[in-house]
Scaffold this motif. Sequence first.
Motif, PDB file in Angstrom:
ATOM      1  N   ARG A 181       4.744 -19.297  20.324  1.00 17.46           N
ATOM      2  CA  ARG A 181       3.458 -19.927  20.622  1.00 17.46           C
ATOM      3  C   ARG A 181       3.507 -21.371  20.146  1.00 17.46           C
ATOM      4  NH1 ARG A 181      -1.289 -18.008  22.009  1.00 17.46           N
ATOM      5  NH2 ARG A 181      -0.661 -15.857  21.491  1.00 17.46           N
ATOM      6  N   ASP A 183       0.896 -23.700  20.995  1.00 11.44           N
ATOM      7  CA  ASP A 183      -0.487 -23.930  20.576  1.00 11.44           C
ATOM      8  C   ASP A 183      -1.315 -22.752  21.056  1.00 11.44           C
ATOM      9  OD1 ASP A 183      -1.034 -24.390  23.338  1.00 11.44           O
ATOM     10  OD2 ASP A 183      -0.456 -26.483  23.085  1.00 11.44           O
ATOM     11  N   ASN A 185      -2.994 -22.249  23.651  1.00  7.69           N
ATOM     12  CA  ASN A 185      -3.004 -21.974  25.090  1.00  7.69           C
ATOM     13  C   ASN A 185      -1.618 -21.950  25.717  1.00  7.69           C
ATOM     14  OD1 ASN A 185      -5.888 -21.990  25.072  1.00  7.69           O
ATOM     15  ND2 ASN A 185      -5.845 -24.234  25.179  1.00  7.69           N
ATOM     16  N   LYS A 186      -0.571 -22.062  24.919  1.00  9.81           N
ATOM     17  CA  LYS A 186       0.761 -22.174  25.505  1.00  9.81           C
ATOM     18  C   LYS A 186       1.741 -21.276  24.762  1.00  9.81           C
ATOM     19  CE  LYS A 186       4.160 -25.574  27.086  1.00  9.81           C
ATOM     20  NZ  LYS A 186       4.522 -27.003  27.151  1.00  9.81           N
ATOM     21  N   ILE A 188       5.808 -19.932  25.175  1.00  9.48           N
ATOM     22  CA  ILE A 188       7.060 -20.201  25.857  1.00  9.48           C
ATOM     23  C   ILE A 188       8.141 -19.281  25.299  1.00  9.48           C
ATOM     24  CG2 ILE A 188       6.456 -22.621  26.306  1.00  9.48           C
ATOM     25  CD1 ILE A 188       8.302 -23.392  23.980  1.00  9.48           C
ATOM     26  N   THR A 192      13.363 -22.098  26.773  1.00 11.89           N
ATOM     27  CA  THR A 192      12.704 -23.310  27.274  1.00 11.89           C
ATOM     28  C   THR A 192      13.104 -24.527  26.463  1.00 11.89           C
ATOM     29  OG1 THR A 192      10.823 -21.923  27.904  1.00 11.89           O
ATOM     30  CG2 THR A 192      10.457 -24.286  27.878  1.00 11.89           C
TER      31      THR A 192
END
Length: 336
Positions: A181, A183, A185-186, A188, A192
């Motif tokens: 995580r 943040d 809202n994101k 990955i 990545t």
Amino acid sequence: MVVSMAIIPSCNNFGRPPHCSRTRSHNAHNLKFCRRICCHVHRNPVSFNFGPSVADSLRYLQYRRRNLASVTCSASDKPEISSTAKIRSEVLSPFRSVRMFFYLTFIASGTLGGLIATTQLLAALANTSRAEEVPDILNGLGIDFGAVAFFAFLYFRENNAKNAQLARLSREESLSNLKLRVDQNKVITISTLRGIARLVICAGPESLIMEAFKTSEPFTERLLERGVLVIPFATDASSLNFEFDEREEMKDITTKRKRLWRLTPVYMSQWSAWLDDQKKLAGVSSDSPVYLSLRMDGRVRGSGVGYPPWNALVAQLPPVKGLWSGLLDGMDGRVL
């Protein structure tokens, strides 16, 4: 309406081993038939009233289904190697397949030569007039067997190295699929960040994570210059609350420290399983705190017990920007 019917297997496979092809096809047919019967009964509960023979057959088929499931699970304990790991192995060792092919060719040639020499030796021993040929035949036979043994040793050593590399790359692929995580809202995957950051995983109790957080403060700016990002994994806490200095004069360093420690693991059970496997392979107890340092390409370059040696990372890793950025991109250290 009462329908009484008996299900008689088309072939007797009770004595066949689970790996028999006829047994597998027969079992697959039975499972499909069982599913069709069960689905029809559930959809039309009033239409059918099965007699004892059908009920016994359904119980048998359900038992066979559970038995097959247990056999499948026990046969799938060996981890599968992904195609990505195989491709990466070929890229990292492009001439390994060629070497292994020539080793097999030399083994076959030596074996054929040894068989020919053996027939010649038997013929010479059976004919006293050819007794003087025996030393030369024995000399050639020894050379053939020696060549076979030597190239067989090289082949098996190369094959073991290939299997070890595939297992390591498979573990790295599993690591690359773990979630992070960034943040609120994101979320990955680790893959990545390949080519972007050098990740350092710090796993252990909350007290060790906090100690690593404090000791990293003097090296924050230099670690960021080298593309280092820390992944803290607390084994005894669901979340970590880092205390940052929010004073105005410390605003710059606080921003950098938040960036260094911004990543958070997601799906803790998957992380725990992967770390437990790594500890088991390294011979480390499951409750020991550990750290892992990853290269820019995602491969593991270093690991140890305790929290990461920040001063060693700063000394060993080149900056990702500036004069030495393109030249030293591959100087992340050897791969474990």
